[in-house]
Design a protein around this motif. Sequence first.
Motif, PDB file in Angstrom:
ATOM      1  N   LEU A  50       8.780  -1.893   8.706  1.00 16.86           N
ATOM      2  CA  LEU A  50       8.271  -2.151   7.360  1.00 16.86           C
ATOM      3  C   LEU A  50       7.751  -0.899   6.668  1.00 16.86           C
ATOM      4  O   LEU A  50       7.834  -0.772   5.444  1.00 16.86           O
ATOM      5  CB  LEU A  50       7.172  -3.214   7.412  1.00 16.86           C
ATOM      6  CG  LEU A  50       7.650  -4.620   7.788  1.00 16.86           C
ATOM      7  CD1 LEU A  50       6.469  -5.571   7.899  1.00 16.86           C
ATOM      8  CD2 LEU A  50       8.664  -5.137   6.777  1.00 16.86           C
ATOM      9  N   ASP A  51       7.212   0.052   7.430  1.00 16.29           N
ATOM     10  CA  ASP A  51       6.663   1.271   6.826  1.00 16.29           C
ATOM     11  C   ASP A  51       7.634   2.445   6.881  1.00 16.29           C
ATOM     12  O   ASP A  51       7.232   3.591   6.671  1.00 16.29           O
ATOM     13  CB  ASP A  51       5.352   1.650   7.519  1.00 16.29           C
ATOM     14  CG  ASP A  51       4.234   0.662   7.208  1.00 16.29           C
ATOM     15  OD1 ASP A  51       4.188   0.164   6.071  1.00 16.29           O
ATOM     16  OD2 ASP A  51       3.428   0.372   8.106  1.00 16.29           O
ATOM     17  N   GLY A 106       8.603  10.690   4.648  1.00 17.84           N
ATOM     18  CA  GLY A 106       7.616   9.766   4.094  1.00 17.84           C
ATOM     19  C   GLY A 106       7.398   8.524   4.920  1.00 17.84           C
ATOM     20  O   GLY A 106       6.462   7.758   4.662  1.00 17.84           O
ATOM     21  N   SER A 107       8.241   8.290   5.940  1.00 13.50           N
ATOM     22  CA  SER A 107       8.090   7.109   6.795  1.00 13.50           C
ATOM     23  C   SER A 107       6.835   7.221   7.652  1.00 13.50           C
ATOM     24  O   SER A 107       6.406   8.312   8.039  1.00 13.50           O
ATOM     25  CB  SER A 107       9.302   6.962   7.716  1.00 13.50           C
ATOM     26  OG  SER A 107      10.483   6.737   6.987  1.00 13.50           O
ATOM     27  N   LEU A 108       6.294   6.073   7.978  1.00 16.91           N
ATOM     28  CA  LEU A 108       5.167   5.972   8.896  1.00 16.91           C
ATOM     29  C   LEU A 108       5.620   5.256  10.160  1.00 16.91           C
ATOM     30  O   LEU A 108       6.357   4.269  10.085  1.00 16.91           O
ATOM     31  CB  LEU A 108       4.014   5.194   8.267  1.00 16.91           C
ATOM     32  CG  LEU A 108       3.178   5.915   7.201  1.00 16.91           C
ATOM     33  CD1 LEU A 108       2.263   4.919   6.517  1.00 16.91           C
ATOM     34  CD2 LEU A 108       2.371   7.034   7.818  1.00 16.91           C
ATOM     35  N   SER A 109       5.202   5.752  11.312  1.00 24.38           N
ATOM     36  CA  SER A 109       5.517   5.068  12.564  1.00 24.38           C
ATOM     37  C   SER A 109       4.311   5.158  13.484  1.00 24.38           C
ATOM     38  O   SER A 109       3.541   6.124  13.442  1.00 24.38           O
ATOM     39  CB  SER A 109       6.754   5.676  13.230  1.00 24.38           C
ATOM     40  OG  SER A 109       6.587   7.063  13.457  1.00 24.38           O
ATOM     41  N   LYS A 110       4.146   4.139  14.304  1.00 19.80           N
ATOM     42  CA  LYS A 110       2.999   4.120  15.210  1.00 19.80           C
ATOM     43  C   LYS A 110       3.277   5.015  16.409  1.00 19.80           C
ATOM     44  O   LYS A 110       4.429   5.276  16.776  1.00 19.80           O
ATOM     45  CB  LYS A 110       2.691   2.692  15.655  1.00 19.80           C
ATOM     46  CG  LYS A 110       3.812   2.011  16.422  1.00 19.80           C
ATOM     47  CD  LYS A 110       3.420   0.567  16.737  1.00 19.80           C
ATOM     48  CE  LYS A 110       4.522  -0.128  17.533  1.00 19.80           C
ATOM     49  NZ  LYS A 110       4.178  -1.538  17.832  1.00 19.80           N
ATOM     50  N   VAL A 111       2.201   5.495  17.021  1.00 18.94           N
ATOM     51  CA  VAL A 111       2.286   6.376  18.181  1.00 18.94           C
ATOM     52  C   VAL A 111       1.605   5.657  19.344  1.00 18.94           C
ATOM     53  O   VAL A 111       0.385   5.536  19.372  1.00 18.94           O
ATOM     54  CB  VAL A 111       1.602   7.734  17.899  1.00 18.94           C
ATOM     55  CG1 VAL A 111       1.656   8.621  19.135  1.00 18.94           C
ATOM     56  CG2 VAL A 111       2.274   8.423  16.717  1.00 18.94           C
ATOM     57  N   ASP A 112       2.423   5.162  20.271  1.00 21.92           N
ATOM     58  CA  ASP A 112       1.904   4.435  21.422  1.00 21.92           C
ATOM     59  C   ASP A 112       2.050   5.295  22.667  1.00 21.92           C
ATOM     60  O   ASP A 112       3.162   5.521  23.157  1.00 21.92           O
ATOM     61  CB  ASP A 112       2.673   3.117  21.620  1.00 21.92           C
ATOM     62  CG  ASP A 112       2.392   2.130  20.502  1.00 21.92           C
ATOM     63  OD1 ASP A 112       1.267   2.138  19.988  1.00 21.92           O
ATOM     64  OD2 ASP A 112       3.297   1.360  20.143  1.00 21.92           O
ATOM     65  N   GLU A 171      -0.504  12.270   1.164  1.00 20.66           N
ATOM     66  CA  GLU A 171      -1.136  11.509   0.090  1.00 20.66           C
ATOM     67  C   GLU A 171      -0.137  10.932  -0.907  1.00 20.66           C
ATOM     68  O   GLU A 171      -0.523  10.186  -1.805  1.00 20.66           O
ATOM     69  CB  GLU A 171      -2.150  12.407  -0.632  1.00 20.66           C
ATOM     70  CG  GLU A 171      -3.295  12.840   0.274  1.00 20.66           C
ATOM     71  CD  GLU A 171      -4.357  13.660  -0.428  1.00 20.66           C
ATOM     72  OE1 GLU A 171      -4.181  13.959  -1.632  1.00 20.66           O
ATOM     73  OE2 GLU A 171      -5.358  14.009   0.225  1.00 20.66           O
ATOM     74  N   ARG A 172       1.133  11.261  -0.754  1.00 19.35           N
ATOM     75  CA  ARG A 172       2.154  10.690  -1.620  1.00 19.35           C
ATOM     76  C   ARG A 172       2.560   9.318  -1.099  1.00 19.35           C
ATOM     77  O   ARG A 172       2.672   9.103   0.101  1.00 19.35           O
ATOM     78  CB  ARG A 172       3.386  11.596  -1.680  1.00 19.35           C
ATOM     79  CG  ARG A 172       4.500  11.046  -2.567  1.00 19.35           C
ATOM     80  CD  ARG A 172       5.680  11.995  -2.662  1.00 19.35           C
ATOM     81  NE  ARG A 172       6.793  11.406  -3.378  1.00 19.35           N
ATOM     82  CZ  ARG A 172       6.906  11.365  -4.696  1.00 19.35           C
ATOM     83  NH1 ARG A 172       5.957  11.924  -5.442  1.00 19.35           N
ATOM     84  NH2 ARG A 172       7.926  10.803  -5.287  1.00 19.35           N
ATOM     85  N   GLU A 173       2.755   8.385  -2.009  1.00 20.94           N
ATOM     86  CA  GLU A 173       3.181   7.033  -1.637  1.00 20.94           C
ATOM     87  C   GLU A 173       4.694   6.932  -1.778  1.00 20.94           C
ATOM     88  O   GLU A 173       5.246   7.198  -2.846  1.00 20.94           O
ATOM     89  CB  GLU A 173       2.483   5.988  -2.500  1.00 20.94           C
ATOM     90  CG  GLU A 173       0.977   5.917  -2.270  1.00 20.94           C
ATOM     91  CD  GLU A 173       0.351   4.740  -2.988  1.00 20.94           C
ATOM     92  OE1 GLU A 173       0.962   3.650  -2.972  1.00 20.94           O
ATOM     93  OE2 GLU A 173      -0.735   4.905  -3.575  1.00 20.94           O
ATOM     94  N   TYR A 174       5.341   6.531  -0.703  1.00 19.62           N
ATOM     95  CA  TYR A 174       6.793   6.388  -0.680  1.00 19.62           C
ATOM     96  C   TYR A 174       7.168   4.912  -0.713  1.00 19.62           C
ATOM     97  O   TYR A 174       6.464   4.063  -0.163  1.00 19.62           O
ATOM     98  CB  TYR A 174       7.374   7.035   0.576  1.00 19.62           C
ATOM     99  CG  TYR A 174       7.332   8.552   0.549  1.00 19.62           C
ATOM    100  CD1 TYR A 174       8.446   9.295   0.212  1.00 19.62           C
ATOM    101  CD2 TYR A 174       6.155   9.231   0.853  1.00 19.62           C
ATOM    102  CE1 TYR A 174       8.405  10.679   0.180  1.00 19.62           C
ATOM    103  CE2 TYR A 174       6.095  10.617   0.823  1.00 19.62           C
ATOM    104  CZ  TYR A 174       7.226  11.336   0.485  1.00 19.62           C
ATOM    105  OH  TYR A 174       7.186  12.711   0.442  1.00 19.62           O
ATOM    106  N   LEU A 175       8.287   4.617  -1.340  1.00 21.58           N
ATOM    107  CA  LEU A 175       8.805   3.251  -1.287  1.00 21.58           C
ATOM    108  C   LEU A 175       9.356   3.001   0.106  1.00 21.58           C
ATOM    109  O   LEU A 175      10.119   3.814   0.649  1.00 21.58           O
ATOM    110  CB  LEU A 175       9.903   3.039  -2.322  1.00 21.58           C
ATOM    111  CG  LEU A 175       9.481   2.973  -3.789  1.00 21.58           C
ATOM    112  CD1 LEU A 175      10.675   2.619  -4.661  1.00 21.58           C
ATOM    113  CD2 LEU A 175       8.358   1.970  -4.011  1.00 21.58           C
ATOM    114  N   THR A 176       9.002   1.884   0.673  1.00 19.69           N
ATOM    115  CA  THR A 176       9.374   1.575   2.051  1.00 19.69           C
ATOM    116  C   THR A 176      10.180   0.284   2.132  1.00 19.69           C
ATOM    117  O   THR A 176      10.360  -0.434   1.134  1.00 19.69           O
ATOM    118  CB  THR A 176       8.121   1.433   2.928  1.00 19.69           C
ATOM    119  OG1 THR A 176       7.356   0.315   2.436  1.00 19.69           O
ATOM    120  CG2 THR A 176       7.265   2.699   2.884  1.00 19.69           C
TER     121      THR A 176
END
Length: 723
Positions: A460-461, A481-487, A661-666
């Motif tokens: 989703l992100d 610009g993507s966000l991903s979790k770090v496990d 700080e930039r917002e990307y469309l996801t």
Amino acid sequence: MAHSLESLVIRHTHRISAPRGSAGQGATVARQFDATLATVGFKLSAKLLERLSGLSETAVVHTARHTLRTVREMVGDHVRHNAYFIDFPANVPDTEEFWTRCVTEALADDASREHVLTQLAHGVLDLLSLPAYGRYQHSYEEMLAAHDELIASAGDRVTVLHLGRGLDDELTDLYLALAGSTTPLGEDHLGDLRTLAEQCALGPQPESIPVRENRAVVNEARLAVGADLLLDTVTDVLRLACALSGGDVTLQEPTRFRSLPRPVRRALLAGLDAVVAANPAKLADVHAHREPFKRLGERLHPHEYPRWPHAADVFAVARGEKEARSFDSRVEKLLDEFDVLGALRVLKSAPGKLFRALDLLLRIAADQDQRDAVVAAAVQVAPEVSGRVVLSVREHFRNRERETGEPRIFINGRGRGWVATDVRPPVPAADRDRLIGALDAEMRRRLPAPARLLLDPDILDVALPLSGRATAAGLGVLPRGSLSKVDGEQLRFFVYWKETGHRTDYDLSALLLHADYRTDAWLSYTSLTAVGGEHSGDVTEAPDGASEFINLSLDRVRSAFIVPQVNVFDGEGFEEVEESFFGFMLRDGEQKGRPFEPRTVRMKSELRGRGRVALPLVFWREDDGRWRAKWLHLYLKGISSANRVEENQVSVSKVVRAIVEREYLTVRYLTGLMSDRTTPPELWSGGAVPDVPVLYIGLERPEGLHPDSRVITLENLRDLIPG
């Protein structure tokens, strides 16, 4: 050649084209194949394992051989990753202690003693002159023997390989997907499209090829087999000429045109003539690329072909001998005069250009009536604008809410980034919000309304891939610009490079920043240990390939941001070396193993940028203590040599702040619009999947989906963007 084509399918689709061979009892060998794949973080799907089990052992071995070679390369396991410090990450010395040890050993060496003493007498020491510095002091095999086996963990990466169709069908499907992409492809994918086009030029073709660079590559293949060319602008011909000369079809870099055979020259001139004859106004497009057209004319000799007079006009315009007033010059004149309504009347005939000028039009509008006219014009032409441009403008205006004076990031097509202060006056909030609402409505109209939408929450992100040049080729790579979790408890970066012909020294470093982006510390060859981290040691030449690593215990890191970077200290750049790539691994706290363990690799991306400092991504700790990654895919210009983390920390922190700080469309944005037109989406985090057709959107394809399901994963995420 067949193996390279099968490899191409695996890389792009994570499918193995239907294995061929005689029937037999291949179950045992197939299970061994699956077990070997597990050591590099892959596995066979149930259907693929079943298919292989029914073939002869020889057929299974044939499939296993080229598949293993491909997946090892995908994850970076096709090369030997040695570490300078043999026990890394254990027993990494203090930097000054290590340098002192190198000096002591040099003074004990008859061959180096005098030279080192001379340097010390002058108060300056060249580390490269020390025999023990920068060169592996042990073999790869000795390094392996120094490490325990990796203990398997449930958190290790597992990438499933699925059963595909026949090779010809897989190649055709992939060709149609790449050629018909609604977003530009990255350089590596464009090269793959060239390979596919050579195979598929006479077969099925996409309904349209909206991206001009893709069209140039396809036209090159069509010209070779005598098929009709796909041309509707003079620039299409210029791009084709660049492709034929091995140049840059994006037209961002100058191409040195080759001498072309007479049949090719005739084809290009005939194409130019037909385009201009059908619409003489297209001569104005020459102005944007006058110099390349002039140089192309010197190769095509249009004066030798009087039967194509319109082609000769193209080069006459380029030389300034014939007038062709350009569309852009008319618009520019009106904008210079602040004639917003006049500019709108002209721009309505070019909806894409109108959309790209919306910000300026809203800023220079004299009153509310003119701003209303701008928004109304945008709504009117929106259905004629490509989905990629609509989404890009939507993202742009979402970020215009920030105040004037904030940092603004600029990134060119080669990934080079730089930051400047945003001095533009703001766009009135009400007009901005009305425009955003209209763009959302247009996107909602274009998106499908699936009966059932199945979502992997981890996607989703992920940022929408509005340009293939906003990412890099590799495994597990997400768009900028993507966000991903770090496990994981242990975060480990790696870089590998192999020089082509000159001594080349790359330096892997990590800049640690406070929450306000000020420098906290760094890890590099000048700082081998820091709070929570260790550097594997400096390697200063790579004739046979070299690797460097940085290991971080995330629960010990006190900084808010971790910014890995690769600096070209000396020698060949990222586009000049034989090979270079970056990646990161995640391990549980108790996992040991070698410095490089393929099944712990979460991402591996090629380094192929024009700058001398590579910034692949940034990790940051959120308020709840969890770590996430935001993808950068940026290159800084740097300097010709001696790039170091100490010298570029200010510019790196500015770039990181601008991207963070930039917002990307996801994907979340698009699926939210879909949800307005269909039943609420179902979130899938493993387990059974519905036994009916669904639209599935996720990082990887789950097993057991209904065969009529539409599947969107990282490999074809661009297909989610409407045309």
